[in-house]
Design a protein around this motif. Structure first.
Motif, PDB file in Angstrom:
ATOM      1  N   ASN A 242       0.841  -1.194   0.000  1.00 32.19           N
ATOM      2  CA  ASN A 242       0.000   0.000   0.000  1.00 32.19           C
ATOM      3  C   ASN A 242       0.873   1.238   0.000  1.00 32.19           C
ATOM      4  OD1 ASN A 242      -2.282   1.456  -0.045  1.00 32.19           O
ATOM      5  ND2 ASN A 242      -3.052   0.802   1.969  1.00 32.19           N
ATOM      6  N   PHE A 243       0.212   2.373  -0.110  1.00 33.00           N
ATOM      7  CA  PHE A 243       0.902   3.642  -0.078  1.00 33.00           C
ATOM      8  C   PHE A 243       0.921   4.183   1.335  1.00 33.00           C
ATOM      9  CE2 PHE A 243       1.973   4.815  -4.338  1.00 33.00           C
ATOM     10  CZ  PHE A 243       1.158   4.017  -5.121  1.00 33.00           C
ATOM     11  N   VAL A 244       1.998   4.862   1.663  1.00 30.35           N
ATOM     12  CA  VAL A 244       2.100   5.478   2.969  1.00 30.35           C
ATOM     13  C   VAL A 244       2.376   6.960   2.762  1.00 30.35           C
ATOM     14  CG1 VAL A 244       3.517   5.622   5.044  1.00 30.35           C
ATOM     15  CG2 VAL A 244       2.896   3.411   4.126  1.00 30.35           C
ATOM     16  N   GLY A 245       1.805   7.774   3.636  1.00 35.77           N
ATOM     17  CA  GLY A 245       2.031   9.204   3.518  1.00 35.77           C
ATOM     18  C   GLY A 245       1.064   9.832   2.527  1.00 35.77           C
ATOM     19  N   GLY A 246       1.159  11.148   2.462  1.00 37.17           N
ATOM     20  CA  GLY A 246       0.268  11.862   1.567  1.00 37.17           C
ATOM     21  C   GLY A 246      -1.167  11.796   2.071  1.00 37.17           C
ATOM     22  N   SER A 247      -2.074  12.217   1.228  1.00 37.97           N
ATOM     23  CA  SER A 247      -3.488  12.220   1.576  1.00 37.97           C
ATOM     24  C   SER A 247      -4.186  11.194   0.709  1.00 37.97           C
ATOM     25  CB  SER A 247      -4.070  13.605   1.294  1.00 37.97           C
ATOM     26  OG  SER A 247      -4.702  14.109   2.409  1.00 37.97           O
TER      27      SER A 247
END
Lengths: 382, 246, 366
Positions: A242-247
């Protein structure tokens, strides 16, 4: 004596009214007593005391912060803010796109007109729930996993877990900065209004807009420096699956928003179009005789007149959009209806929960009615 | 006066619309078989007067008695009075979704509970009386204004009233159709029907009326026979009114 | 004869045909810079999307007769799933041996609908037809009488449930709506305010909350031992909802009726009830038929919300069918199919509404 009573016009009217109100009240009281007995039998206390207790259920996304230790009252607030948030976005988007759709449907371009008409017929004749579930299925199944994310714009990732985009993180005395932003917006808006008025009245106007923009820029810079603000882009990075950080925008939010916007635009577009059509053809003819272009005629002559016909049904459309957000239950977005349903499941406080749900929407619709009455009175005095 | 010969009796009748005093102390008696024409400038209250007779408007002071029945809060009094009176309106008020024949048979069938065949016989009789039997199966929208008003007269007659009330029956008609309606009304008068008629048609008043009532500002100003009324008006306001319309 | 000062025509002119149409579709498409850009863009979108759509729908798809494995292997549409699950999608978990009963009910309702379309059949017997048809449908679905096996409402599902809910909410909602509309215009203040409150409250809250009230609150508010069937509860919620919306439309029709009609009825000694039934309602309802049919379309669409309270109509039966692990959950195909069914019904009704409006305008226009 009874005959004199029954046949007397006024007495009969009073008697029937008293009977009606009496029947209605006694019906309500009977239901109320039953409810009390049933609730007592299940050990549920009536009343809003449960508001202070911790909610203990998760809410997958919220505009304001929330943890399961927060109270039920806070959970309701979160749901309400979520509802208003998505309702506002959909209302603005549907109105703007609806205007474009109305113009497309009225155009002479056969492809444009045909596409617009087909879209409107399809969107209006399929239930909203079906459309929402359709978009939800597209978003959760047909989008790629994080590893193969779609990147329509650099640093923006579209996956089946949601839409990830960079977030701007500010640190330092940011309150000053927000005040500066507010002041700038006010200044520039005022400049636009004043300059336009001056130009019409005096023929020429000093460059208020340019001045206001320079002043705003200066204000913002000042606030930035004085507050010691520093900014950093928090870019989403792929870690594992998955992606981490950002919105992130969740698939539930995305599908609800896309579905509602597509559905509501069709209706809003028809309201705007019938408003524009309602303006007498003679107005167009007079404008053309004066040498105005079609666009200018629409902007200056036809559209202001069509507002009178557009605004009443449009406000009821806005109310409809707000009520339609409760269909978030079907896709799992945590709006107020979802919070109420979960609360009822957990605590059994059905009466209080449903009462809150209905009161929220009744208040919104009451506010809209009051606005409508004010608006109607204002235009009928013209 | 002997009550049995009085068709309509008004004593001190009053009516307000909000704070506007529409009828002020109206005293009027109409005998059986008498033909009364009510005239006056607009806003004088003549329509209000005639609508109070069959309780389409409720009077607020004084007494109103029709055929010996006093109109009060008792619902039965209203029902009885409406059975005795028939009304013809300025805008005809025919029922557009029913044929001419159905317009005329509706009330007899549903109120008097007469069999349909009998009601249709009565209706055709009166349609012949107003000289339009051939239009019985047409809808009101297919007829001219004069024909529609004559249907309205027949419709009212089918209920066999003893008093006919006319509220400006020719005011909404094109000039060439006024005569046919006035002729119908005159032939009704010739048969001895008690009539109260609000109208501007002074020719009709002169030839058909037994008495002419002049109203102004909610009051009855002058009542007289047509000869006296038109040749020797006694009140200033009557004279002023006659000067304007004759 | 003909000098410069005056002119009198000597011969009548022959009638001639107009010149050929100079407009063409191509001119419209490229009439200005803006339109040309629009044409090119739209054409590009079509040329991009159309081959992909055709591929998905026809070429890579698995046709009826295929299996779950075949569907998993391809990226085209899985039409085989729809064919395999058709019975479950359309009729839910109704016992397969009694399948003929929901089929009969669906056909019966469709036939009644078709008969109602031409205005010349709008007579009193039509009401009788719908009433008896509705009762027969319920008996057929439920059974327990006339030798039919009993099937509880929890086993009903699919298209018959959608149609029955729509008929119930429209049929029972309409008389309530007439009562509410008349009450809203009554002179007696108690009646008027009661009706206004009911109408405004029901119109101000989402249908979801009404479904909650009916399915959660109603059992709480009934005495112990008395219970209402779950499907009936949803039907009640939909009926209340449709009554409030229909009431506003009927009120518009009542308002547009000239005051003189009531005066004439009073002068003819018609009673209050006779005036309403014979004079007011026929005219008022006839004048608002287009908005009424539009509301009917909205109410048919709203039946799909019973998904939220766990009832099985067309939409939720389809979703239930999707949980079969043998198939790779072809959501898109299923939702397209359901959407198609709703579209046919609703679009058909809206075309019919347009046709009726034109016909009524032609008949009444003078």
């Amino acid at each position: 004596m009874f005959k004199a009573f029954w046949f007397n016009r006024r007495l009969r009217s009073y008697a029937l009214q008293v009977l009606l109100v009496g029947a209605f009240l006694s019906g309500c009281i009977w239901l109320f007593i039953n409810a009390q007995q049933n609730l007592a039998a299940r050990g549920i206390t009536a009343g809003f005391q449960f508001f202070g207790q911790p909610a203990r259920f998760p809410i997958s996304e919220s505009v304001i912060d929330y943890t399961p230790e927060d109270s039920f009252g806070h959970a309701f607030k979160v749901g309400l803010v979520n509802t208003l948030f998505i309702a506002s976005i959909v209302i603005v988007a549907a109105t703007v796109l609806g205007l474009g759709l109305a113009l497309a449907r009225r155009s002479a371009h056969p492809l444009l007109k045909g596409c617009a008409s087909t879209y409107i017929e399809v969107a209006r004749n399929i239930p909203l729930v079906v459309q929402l579930l359709f978009w939800y299925s597209l978003v959760t199944i047909n989008l790629p996993t994080a590893r193969e994310a779609l990147t329509p714009i650099p640093q923006v990732f579209l996956t089946l877990r949601g839409l990830f985009f960079p977030k701007l993180e500010l640190s330092g005395e940011i309150s000053l900065l927000w005040w500066a932003v507010l002041a700038s917006i006010t200044l520039v808006t005022l400049a636009f209004i004043v300059q336009k008025r001056e130009r019409i009245v005096e023929g020429k106007a000093p460059p208020f807009i340019r001045i206001s923009m320079i002043v705003s820029g200066g204000l913002l810079l000042l606030a930035w420096l004085v507050g010691g603000v520093s900014a950093r882009w928090d870019v989403p990075k792929l870690e594992g699956f998955n992606f981490v950080g950002g919105s992130a925008l969740t698939p539930e939010f995305l599908s609800l928003m896309v579905g509602l916007v597509i559905y509501s635009t069709a209706f809003d577009g028809e309201v705007i179009r019938s408003g524009i059509d309602s303006v007498a053809k003679g107005q167009w003819e007079a404008g053309e005789a004066l040498g105005l272009s079609k666009g200018k005629i629409l902007q200056l002559i036809v559209f202001p007149q069509s507002l009178r016909v557009i605004i009443p049904p449009m406000t009821s459309q806005y109310l409809s959009i707000t009520k339609n957000t409760t269909l978030a239950l079907a896709v799992g977005y945590p709006d107020i209806a979802f919070v109420v349903a979960t609360t009822i499941n957990q605590t059994g406080q059905a009466v209080e929960g449903i009462l809150i749900l209905m009161t929220v929407f009744l208040s919104i619709s009451l506010a809209i009615s009051i606005f409508m009455n004010w608006y109607n009175r204002r235009i009928s005095s013209i | 006066m002997d009550v049995s010969t009085q068709a309509i009796q008004m004593k001190g009748m009053e009516k307000w619309y909000g704070s506007y005093h529409a009828l002020r102390g109206i005293n009027l008696e109409v005998s059986r078989g008498e033909r009364v024409v009510v005239c006056g400038p607009s806003g004088s209250g003549k329509s209000t007067l005639i609508q109070c007779i069959n309780a389409l408007e409720r009077h607020e002071g004084g007494n109103l008695t029709v055929n010996g029945v006093e109109l009060n809060n008792d619902i039965r009094s209203v029902e009885e009075i409406r059975r005795e009176t028939g009304m013809v309106f300025q805008h005809f008020n025919l029922f557009p979704h029913l044929t001419v024949l159905e317009n005329c048979t509706l009330a007899p069938i549903w109120v008097k509970r007469i069999r349909r065949a009998e009601a249709e016989d009565i209706a055709m009789h009166y349609l012949k009386r107003v000289k339009i039997p051939e239009h019985a199966n047409k809808y009101p929208g297919q007829l001219s204004g004069g024909q529609q008003q004559r249907v309205a007269i027949a419709r009212a007659l089918c209920m066999n009233p003893s008093i006919m009330l006319f509220d400006e029956p020719t005011s909404a008609l094109d000039p060439e159709m006024v005569k046919e309606v006035l002729d119908t009304m005159a032939s009704l008068a010739g048969d001895g029907m008690t009539m109260v008629c609000v109208t501007h048609e002074m020719g009709f008043a002169r030839h058909v009326a037994d008495r002419v009532v002049f109203m102004d500002e909610g009051q009855i100003v002058e009542i007289n026979t047509p000869d006296q009324f038109f040749s020797r008006p006694q009140h200033d306001r009557t004279r002023a009114f006659l000067e304007k319309i004759l | 004869m003909n000098s410069e000062a005056n002119f009198v025509t000597l011969h009548p002119m022959d009638v001639r045909k107009p010149p050929l149409l100079r407009r063409s579709v191509l001119r419209d498409l490229f009439s200005s810079a803006g339109s040309s850009v629009a044409t090119v863009l739209l054409a590009a979108v079509f040329l991009y999307a159309l081959p992909k759509a055709i591929n998905w729908v026809f070429i890579s798809s698995v046709w009826p007769g295929g299996s779950g494995e075949l569907c998993r292997a391809t990226n085209g549409a899985c039409w085989a799933f729809l064919w395999d699950k058709l019975r479950q999608i359309l009729f839910g978990i109704y016992p397969p041996s009694e399948q003929w009963r929901p089929i009969t009910v669906t056909i019966l309702i469709l036939v009644m609908g078709l008969v109602t379309l031409p205005p010349r059949y709008w007579r009193r017997w039509l009401l009788g037809l719908w009433l008896s048809g509705f009762v027969v449908s319920i008996i057929l679905m439920r059974g327990g009488a006339m030798g039919l096996a009993y099937v509880p409402t929890t086993d009903w599902g699919g298209l018959p449930v959608t149609l029955l809910l729509a008929i119930c909410s429209l049929g029972m909602g309409f008389p309530c709506a007439v009562a509410l509309a008349l009450g809203r215009r009554a002179e007696a203040p108690a009646v008027r305010y009661l009706c206004i409150t009911i109408i405004e409250v029901v119109r101000g809250v989402p249908l979801v909350s009404l479904l909650f009230v009916a399915s959660i609150l109603l059992p709480l508010m009934l005495p112990q031992g008395m219970s209402i069937d779950k499907l009936l509860r949803a039907g009640i919620a939909l009926t209340i909802f449709s009554a409030a919306y229909l009431a506003e439309i009927i009120r518009g029709g009542l308002q547009s009726l000239p005051k003189g009609q009531v005066e004439a009825a009073k002068a003819l000694s018609l009673s209050w009830a006779q005036t309403i039934l014979l004079i007011i309602l026929p005219q008022a309802i006839r004048s608002v038929i287009p908005p009424l049919t539009n509301t009917a379309i909205v109410l048919i669409k709203n039946t799909s919300l019973v998904l939220i309270v766990g009832l099985y109509d067309l939409l939720s039966s389809a979703r239930a069918a999707l949980t079969d692990p043998n198939w790779p959950t072809p959501y898109t195909e299923t939702y397209l199919f359901i959407a198609g069914i709703y579209f046919v019904i609703c679009f058909g009704l809206s075309r019919y509404s347009n046709w009726i409006e034109m016909m009524l305008r032609a008949r009444n226009g003078r």
